[in-house]
Design a protein around this motif. Structure first.
Motif, PDB file in Angstrom:
ATOM      1  N   TRP A  80     -11.786  -2.460  -8.622  1.00 30.66           N
ATOM      2  CA  TRP A  80     -11.120  -1.084  -8.848  1.00 30.66           C
ATOM      3  C   TRP A  80     -12.254  -0.061  -8.628  1.00 30.66           C
ATOM      4  O   TRP A  80     -13.228   0.018  -9.002  1.00 30.66           O
ATOM      5  CB  TRP A  80     -10.737  -1.051 -10.412  1.00 30.66           C
ATOM      6  CG  TRP A  80      -9.281  -1.526 -10.574  1.00 30.66           C
ATOM      7  CD1 TRP A  80      -8.920  -2.869 -11.277  1.00 30.66           C
ATOM      8  CD2 TRP A  80      -8.104  -1.348 -10.256  1.00 30.66           C
ATOM      9  NE1 TRP A  80      -7.887  -3.386 -11.280  1.00 30.66           N
ATOM     10  CE2 TRP A  80      -7.132  -2.239 -10.400  1.00 30.66           C
ATOM     11  CE3 TRP A  80      -7.537  -0.149  -9.454  1.00 30.66           C
ATOM     12  CZ2 TRP A  80      -5.680  -2.115 -10.361  1.00 30.66           C
ATOM     13  CZ3 TRP A  80      -6.305   0.061  -9.160  1.00 30.66           C
ATOM     14  CH2 TRP A  80      -5.413  -0.953  -9.788  1.00 30.66           C
TER      15      TRP A  80
ATOM     16  N   VAL B  17      -4.053   3.501  -0.903  1.00 25.08           N
ATOM     17  CA  VAL B  17      -3.751   3.633  -2.407  1.00 25.08           C
ATOM     18  C   VAL B  17      -2.839   2.293  -2.872  1.00 25.08           C
ATOM     19  O   VAL B  17      -1.656   1.923  -2.400  1.00 25.08           O
ATOM     20  CB  VAL B  17      -2.705   4.851  -2.393  1.00 25.08           C
ATOM     21  CG1 VAL B  17      -2.463   5.239  -3.915  1.00 25.08           C
ATOM     22  CG2 VAL B  17      -3.372   6.067  -1.934  1.00 25.08           C
ATOM     23  N   ASN B  18      -3.536   1.512  -3.687  1.00 21.23           N
ATOM     24  CA  ASN B  18      -2.940   0.130  -3.845  1.00 21.23           C
ATOM     25  C   ASN B  18      -3.470  -0.490  -5.097  1.00 21.23           C
ATOM     26  O   ASN B  18      -4.549   0.163  -5.512  1.00 21.23           O
ATOM     27  CB  ASN B  18      -3.244  -0.578  -2.806  1.00 21.23           C
ATOM     28  CG  ASN B  18      -4.506  -1.255  -2.733  1.00 21.23           C
ATOM     29  OD1 ASN B  18      -4.822  -2.544  -3.082  1.00 21.23           O
ATOM     30  ND2 ASN B  18      -5.494  -0.495  -2.064  1.00 21.23           N
TER      31      ASN B  18
ATOM     32  N   SER C 153      -7.668   2.982  -7.032  1.00 19.69           N
ATOM     33  CA  SER C 153      -7.007   2.084  -6.236  1.00 19.69           C
ATOM     34  C   SER C 153      -8.140   0.942  -5.900  1.00 19.69           C
ATOM     35  O   SER C 153      -9.525   0.983  -6.523  1.00 19.69           O
ATOM     36  CB  SER C 153      -7.157   2.758  -4.957  1.00 19.69           C
ATOM     37  OG  SER C 153      -6.564   2.097  -4.007  1.00 19.69           O
TER      38      SER C 153
ATOM     39  N   LEU D  36      -1.834   3.888 -11.070  1.00 22.37           N
ATOM     40  CA  LEU D  36      -2.763   4.155 -10.276  1.00 22.37           C
ATOM     41  C   LEU D  36      -3.055   5.718 -10.540  1.00 22.37           C
ATOM     42  O   LEU D  36      -4.387   6.190 -10.196  1.00 22.37           O
ATOM     43  CB  LEU D  36      -2.474   4.103  -8.724  1.00 22.37           C
ATOM     44  CG  LEU D  36      -2.033   2.640  -8.346  1.00 22.37           C
ATOM     45  CD1 LEU D  36      -1.834   2.873  -6.702  1.00 22.37           C
ATOM     46  CD2 LEU D  36      -3.014   1.660  -8.601  1.00 22.37           C
TER      47      LEU D  36
ATOM     48  N   THR E 126       0.867  -1.195   0.114  1.00 18.64           N
ATOM     49  CA  THR E 126      -0.154  -0.074   0.017  1.00 18.64           C
ATOM     50  C   THR E 126       0.858   1.066   0.077  1.00 18.64           C
ATOM     51  O   THR E 126       1.785   1.421   0.947  1.00 18.64           O
ATOM     52  CB  THR E 126      -0.903   0.008   1.387  1.00 18.64           C
ATOM     53  OG1 THR E 126      -1.582  -1.305   1.282  1.00 18.64           O
ATOM     54  CG2 THR E 126      -1.980   1.056   1.242  1.00 18.64           C
TER      55      THR E 126
END
Length: 681
Positions: free
Chosen positions: A336, A307-308, A330, A313, A277
């Motif tokens: 998603w 945020v991953n 993310s 991204l 992350t």
């Protein structure tokens, strides 16, 4: 098998959107949205890239006014992107119909960059440094013209950046001045840095980018967001060079705000899990002050898990026109999502519709948001929305998600969220995990075979976006269970960190528990006598474990480039740190594991339970794989043969993903055939 082949050809005929860009149209009040898509053609063994242009008008929302089919480009398949490709630019005013320069730069997504300056008079690109060919010791003639190359150096090893980048070693930044046709190489960038992901500074005074660190040696960077790197600025006026981000961090995806006052980027820890992350950070361009915009999320809460994700991204164009809002993609749980950040208050909001489908933003420019939308069984469509300063977005469908025709009508995708996890270690464990199940339509008392499909990584994630393999299994009459075991992305950093030191136990148990959940439920018509295993890389690691730990549960298994013995993998892979980290140990560059370390690695590997494997095992290996050495598959195959287990191996001139158009088709056809034969036996 002929019917299965027809189904596969139809499934792969649906285009997959890869990029989008928005520009004002020649007609006042209209906007042009161009979406590029890719189609794999297994018959001709190549990819076809095509573009579609949508004509939009801004009213109270986005209105579609027209649609144009654009150009089509065909490329031959290749196991990895070549180190360079040729770009020709034409200036018909000065040089009639002839190209006035040709440049070569990386095509790979990690290092490849090609960007115009703001005044569109200079072009910057990243290229592989050219090395002069070295003559033989016995060559009596001179070296290449002007070359200072020493004799006998032709076979000197050039260390690469690993999987998919075996021809990329030392990158350089070059700038072409289109007024003078001169090329400037930024040779003042330190040799210890390998530049990538470049952009122009706001005033065109220099180049910023991501500098990967080579010391003490290169580690594979593809699929790895934990590599030491820094944001750099190389000044063109005084040949200055400085760093804009902290040392001992990993950074990626730098983007400038519209006014150029802020540079944002993703940042995470060096070392540890290969996917983590991230933090969303920014640097004030004038002062260099660093600040955190979105902090690291340890525990998932609400509709945000940090945020991953295992894709880009930050869209290349990710700001509202006034620069007050930023969008990014993310993963949350199994889908998603698109998030919007208020750059002033730092308030975060999810702006995807409240659906299980995956929404992935491909661009945000001129206040128009463009997203591709799909689920596991339906190829992507395109939607757009107009940002007007409030969260009540109206998404306009520009192209519908297509129904994948070979998939039986009535098939569905079920999200199995927050499945209870078994307590194995007693402490430091996540309480639940997630899975996705594709279901075939109920038909009386009929029950369907099921494919248990764990993902690789292990710190990756299955999302509810279109998958040709899942669609193929479903089209051939199989339910598919995709497991996001503890350690996957999409649940916060605590979930990711829960797995190292527990591989081969925690992840295996989660896969089996997910299967038991499905078998116990009356909602899912699954035949418990027809269960199959399929997975690649760490997913193959789990398949081999499940076949050994639960030898009487499954009918057959298929594995792609599997990790079978961590102890023997560490010295032959482009990511030697992976084995140490996942086995729960500290990685020290260049240090060999002692006998006790090797014992731990062996004990958590599938080879430790190979004596219990009974079911037929199909093995599929890419001989150009730099990530998981092919020897892992070959040695496992020989071990199965020596134990009298039915097994077969197919090898391909391909890399880790086995995704050449011809290879992917051959692989899935053999898998379908292997499962079919096992059901009949």
């Amino acid at each position: 098998m002929e019917e299965s082949a027809k189904k596969y050809l139809k499934i792969t005929s649906y285009p997959s959107s890869t990029s989008a860009w928005i520009r004002p149209s020649a007609i006042d009040g209209q906007w042009s949205l161009t979406v590029a898509s890719e189609v794999r053609n297994p018959i001709e063994e190549r990819k076809i890239t095509q573009s579609t242009t949508f004509i939009l008008r801004k009213t109270e929302s986005i209105r579609l006014e027209g649609r144009l089919q654009g150009s089509v480009r065909v490329t031959n398949e290749c196991s990895e992107c070549p180190p360079s490709f040729c770009v020709q630019a034409h200036d018909f005013g000065r040089h009639s119909d002839t190209a006035w320069f040709t440049l070569f730069c990386n095509r790979n997504k990690t290092f490849g960059s090609l960007v115009w300056s703001h005044n569109e008079r200079k072009l910057a690109y990243v290229a592989e440094e050219k090395f002069c060919k070295s003559p033989s010791f016995f060559n009596q003639g001179a070296s290449e013209s002007g070359s200072q190359a020493k004799k006998g150096e032709g076979n000197a090893w050039r260390e690469s950046w690993g999987e998919l980048l075996t021809k990329t070693s030392a990158t350089v930044v070059s700038v072409i001045d289109t007024d003078t046709d001169e090329v400037l190489i930024l040779d003042w960038i330190p040799e210890s840095d390998s530049p990538s992901q470049i952009a122009w500074a706001p005033d065109d005074s220099g180049i910023i980018g991501v500098a990967y660190k080579k010391h003490p040696f290169r580690l594979g960077v593809v699929y790895c967001t934990n590599r030491a790197s820094q944001i750099f600025f190389a000044s063109l006026s005084d040949k200055g060079y400085r760093y804009l981000s902290h040392e001992n961090r990993s950074v990626r995806e730098p983007r400038f705000s519209p006014s150029g006052d802020k540079l944002i980027f993703l940042e995470c820890e060096v070392g540890g899990p290969h996917a983590q992350t991230s933090t969303l950070a920014s640097v004030e361009w004038s002062s260099g002050k660093w600040s955190c915009l979105v902090p690291l999320v340890y525990e998932s809460s609400g509709d945000f898990s940090g945020v991953n994700g295992n894709a880009t991204l930050l869209p290349l164009e990710c700001f509202s026109s006034d620069g007050h809002y930023l969008v990014f993609n993310s993963v949350h749980q199994c889908a998603w999502k698109i998030f919007l950040l208020d750059m002033v208050t730092l308030k975060l909001s999810c702006i995807s519709p409240e659906l299980d489908d995956s929404y992935y933003c491909m661009g945000f420019n001129y206040d128009i948001l463009v997203a591709k939308v799909s689920n596991l069984l339906n190829p992507n469509g395109i939607s757009a929305a107009l940002w007007q300063g409030h969260l009540d977005l109206k998404w306009e469908v520009l192209s519908e998600m297509r129904r994948c025709e070979p998939v039986p009508t009535g098939s569905s995708v079920r999200m199995l969220l927050s499945l209870p996890a078994s307590s194995i270690f007693g402490k430091g464990e996540e309480k639940n995990f997630h899975a996705i199940l594709t279901c075939l339509p109920k038909s009386g008392s009929m029950k369907y075979p099921l494919v248990l499909f764990p993902h690789g990584g292990p710190h990756s994630v299955f999302t509810n976006e279109f998958s040709s393999h899942v669609a193929m299994f479903t089209a051939c009459g199989y339910a598919v269970l995709l497991v996001n075991y503890r350690g996957s992305l999409g649940t916060g950093e605590a979930g990711v960190r829960s797995l190292p030191g527990r591989v081969g136990v925690q992840d295996v148990k989660d896969c089996y528990d997910a299967l038991l959940h499905v078998l116990k439920s009356e909602d899912f018509p699954v035949d418990k006598e027809k269960l199959f295993l399929y997975g690649g890389s760490h997913g193959g690691f789990l398949v081999a474990h499940l076949a050994g730990q639960y030898p009487n549960t499954f009918r057959a298994a298929c594995v792609r480039n599997p990790v079978t013995n961590i102890a023997t993998m560490t010295d032959a892979t482009d990511i030697p740190d992976w084995g140490f980290v996942e086995a729960g140990m500290l990685y020290e560059p260049g240090k060999y594991g002692d006998p006790e370390m090797m014992k731990v690695m062996f004990q958590c590997s599938p080879v430790s339970v190979i004596d219990h494997v009974k079911i037929p095992v199909l093995l599929l290996v890419g001989d150009e794989d730099s990530r998981v050495p092919p020897s892992q598959t070959y040695s496992y195959h020989r071990a199965l043969l020596s134990r009298g287990v039915k097994t077969k191996l197919y090898n391909y001139p391909d890399n880790h993903a086995l995704m050449k158009p011809s290879v992917d088709g051959d692989v899935i056809m053999h898998v379908i055939g292997w499962f079919h034969d096992a059901m009949l036996s």
